[in-house]
Enzyme design. Structure first.
Site, PDB file in Angstrom:
ATOM      1  N   GLU A  46       0.825  -1.214   0.000  1.00 36.64           N
ATOM      2  CA  GLU A  46       0.000   0.000   0.000  1.00 36.64           C
ATOM      3  C   GLU A  46       0.857   1.261   0.000  1.00 36.64           C
ATOM      4  O   GLU A  46       1.859   1.345   0.695  1.00 36.64           O
ATOM      5  CB  GLU A  46      -0.931   0.023   1.227  1.00 36.64           C
TER       6      GLU A  46
ATOM      7  N   CYS B 285      -8.154  -1.948   7.863  1.00 35.85           N
ATOM      8  CA  CYS B 285      -6.731  -1.908   7.480  1.00 35.85           C
ATOM      9  C   CYS B 285      -6.271  -0.482   7.223  1.00 35.85           C
ATOM     10  O   CYS B 285      -5.199  -0.064   7.681  1.00 35.85           O
ATOM     11  CB  CYS B 285      -6.484  -2.776   6.247  1.00 35.85           C
TER      12      CYS B 285
ATOM     13  N   HIS C 291      -1.102  -5.948   1.824  1.00 39.44           N
ATOM     14  CA  HIS C 291      -2.338  -6.733   1.743  1.00 39.44           C
ATOM     15  C   HIS C 291      -2.062  -8.059   1.036  1.00 39.44           C
ATOM     16  O   HIS C 291      -1.351  -8.103   0.021  1.00 39.44           O
ATOM     17  CB  HIS C 291      -3.404  -5.961   0.959  1.00 39.44           C
TER      18      HIS C 291
HETATM   19  N1  PCA Z   1      -8.456  -6.943   5.961  1.00 40.32           N
HETATM   20  C1  PCA Z   1      -9.442  -5.915   6.198  1.00 40.32           C
HETATM   21  C2  PCA Z   1      -9.508  -5.755   7.694  1.00 40.32           C
HETATM   22  C3  PCA Z   1      -8.770  -6.904   8.273  1.00 40.32           C
HETATM   23  C4  PCA Z   1      -8.087  -7.526   7.120  1.00 40.32           C
HETATM   24  O1  PCA Z   1      -7.267  -8.469   7.200  1.00 40.32           O
HETATM   25  C5  PCA Z   1      -9.164  -4.631   5.430  1.00 40.32           C
HETATM   26  O2  PCA Z   1      -8.585  -4.681   4.332  1.00 40.32           O
HETATM   27  O3  PCA Z   1      -9.555  -3.555   5.889  1.00 40.32           O
END
Ligand code: PCA
Length: 202
Positions: free
Chosen positions: A78, A141, A165
């Site tokens: 990200e 997140c 992610h």
């Molecule tokens: N993914 C979610 C919240 C927890 C996770 O592992 C997100 O992308 O916000």
């Protein structure tokens, strides 16, 4: 060097979260770094509170936050966190904020302070597909990344932080949905280790 690595519990009624699985599979020592591992609740308020407590206690050199982004076709690093909570589903403690600033009057966004391009390159070189992502979403997140970058800016500006992610694990996808991209746990862990390598080198 100390690196705090966090992951989230499963959410949205799912049984697994690849980030939780990968966190458990990471070693305690990697290259010259000590990895401090922390599993966080998938809850807006509690995740940030627990991460901030750990940062104040551990005083890491870097923070790598891990979470699941099912449907993405690789590991995504990200670039940015934005100052908004806007949930489609409740978090694990029932909160479902709509169009709420994370910090009233805070900056619209914070950029990741990790070497995102080098991380993507390193993950790809390990044989695992990886891309930059320009949105961490508006759920837990993104909230965690924003809160951590805000805290570090105020209290520990030398500490770098960012978010990675992870895609679905094969066991999360029902049979017959063959078109959905998945990545086995060993590959996810390999990719994260390649990202850590880039962070340690930078
Ligand atoms: N993914 C979610 C919240 C927890 C996770 O592992 C997100 O992308 O916000």
């Amino acid at each position: 060097m100390k690196i705090l690595v966090t992951a989230f519990e499963p959410f949205g009624g799912q049984a697994l979260n690849p980030a939780q699985q990968a966190l458990a599979a990471l070693p305690d020592n990697f290259n010259q770094a000590r990895l401090e591992k922390l599993l966080l609740p998938t809850a807006f308020h509690a995740s940030a509170e627990e991460a901030i407590d750990a940062i104040r206690r551990i005083r890491p050199d870097a923070v790598l936050l891990l979470g699941q982004a099912g449907g993405r076709v690789g590991i995504t690093v990200e670039r940015v966190a934005i100052n908004i909570d806007d949930a489609d589903i409740p978090d694990n403690r029932g909160a479902k904020p709509t169009d709420q600033p994370i910090i009233k009057g805070g900056p619209a966004a914070y950029f990741s302070t990790l070497p995102i391009k080098k991380m993507v390159q390193s993950i790809n070189e390990s044989g695992v597909p990886a891309f930059i992502s320009n949105t961490a979403g508006t759920y837990v997140c993104n909230h965690l990344l924003y809160q951590v970058l805000h805290l570090l800016r105020q209290e520990q500006p030398a500490c770098r932080a960012g978010f990675v992610h992870l895609p679905w694990l094969p066991e999360q996808v029902k049979e017959g949905k063959a078109e959905v991209f998945t990545l086995p746990l060993d590959k996810q862990v390999k990719g994260i280790q390649a990202a850590l390598h880039a962070i340690i080198q930078a």
